[in-house]
Design a protein around this motif. Structure first.
Motif: not given
Length: 313
Positions: A38, A41, A302-303, A305-308, A310
């Protein structure tokens, strides 16, 4: 080129910009290595983003091959291309670009599009400042790329055999500031650190070797440069002045295009790109399609909106 800036005291912004110019103008880069896990952030630091219509000025530094120029220009054209939908057409380069666009504030519930187009190209075939590009030579190449037009974002593509200061040290592309002008530099990894910057089309120098894939265009340098350029482009749009979206230290930031290194599809782990497709006709690996059916392998982004991470697949 336009920019979006949330309301901040002008003095704070000028002070931040002064500090950024004081320190390394080649501060931000696209690292390769790792994969999976992961991401850290990313945090918004109050600075402007690049929005609206982005104009690019390209400098082909050194004798750059026809295939490399064609592949890179096709990728740029594909960013805003909305082609027909279908099981064998999706995903598209534009879907990857929409994630980068999503860093902007919404307007009436919608994310505004960011148009990207090439407005100027210069070929510096005979290495006007030599085969070793240091930070001292960047201002001159920025001037060549823009012709003095501050609204143009300069992108310097170094040819084979050109050594770029700051690259091959865990970074495969850079974006920085020259006199307040954001710019990008991309190296050609065919001869410069291919084990770091040409993976997954070349065996990795670090960690598990994994499977080496065939490039979608058939040209290792061209497709590896697209990966590096895509990472730097995502970074310069979301963090053009070192005070936009990033994680970690300002001196070694993690950005939208570098938060998920060596991830190209779902299920990625060190030595494995994750889910990708293979062209049955050429054997080239890809995860998106662009204009005129061109295929590309693009890095995860890095997205916010989802902190993940993409990925297209």
């Amino acid at each position: 080129m336009a920019s979006s800036l949330p309301k901040q005291p002008l003095l704070l912004f000028i002070s931040s910009l002064f500090l950024l110019l004081l320190f390394s103008p080649l501060a931000l880069g696209s690292p390769r290595g790792g994969g999976g896990g992961r991401p850290a952030r990313l945090t918004y630091h109050g600075g402007p983003l690049l929005t609206g219509n982005i104009k690019l000025g390209l400098v082909w530094y050194g004798p750059t091959g026809r295939i490399q120029k064609s592949v890179i220009r096709s990728f740029i054209k594909s960013l805003n291309y909305r082609g027909p939908r279908g099981a064998y057409i999706e995903p598209q380069v534009s879907a990857w670009w929409r994630v980068v666009e999503s860093y902007q504030p919404r307007r009436r519930g919608m994310v505004p599009p960011i148009g990207v187009r090439v407005v100027r190209q210069v070929t510096d075939k005979f290495y006007s400042v030599g085969k070793v590009l240091t930070v001292d030579f960047i201002p001159g190449l920025v001037q060549k790329a823009t012709g003095g037009d501050k609204s143009i974002i300069p992108v310097i593509f170094a040819a084979r055999g050109v050594t770029v200061q700051g690259l091959c040290m865990g970074k495969c592309s850079l974006h920085g500031l020259s006199g307040g002008q954001p710019y990008i530099v991309v190296g050609d990894p065919e001869t410069e650190c291919p084990g770091t910057c040409a993976w997954p089309f070349y065996p990795s120098d670090y960690g598990p070797k994994g499977v080496t894939l065939r490039p979608p265009s058939g040209n290792v340098g061209a497709d590896a440069m697209v990966i590096s350029f895509a990472s730097a482009l995502a970074g310069i749009v979301t963090d053009p002045y070192n005070n936009g979206f990033y994680g970690g230290s300002i001196f070694d930031p993690t950005e939208a295009g570098t938060a998920c290194p060596n991830v190209f599809g779902s299920g990625a782990f060190p030595g494995y790109t994750g889910k990708v497709r293979v062209d049955p006709a050429t054997g080239g690996a890809f995860n998106v399609r662009g204009a005129r059916g061109k295929k590309f392998l693009l890095p995860a982004v890095y997205n916010p909106l989802t902190s993940s991470c993409w990925t297209p697949l």
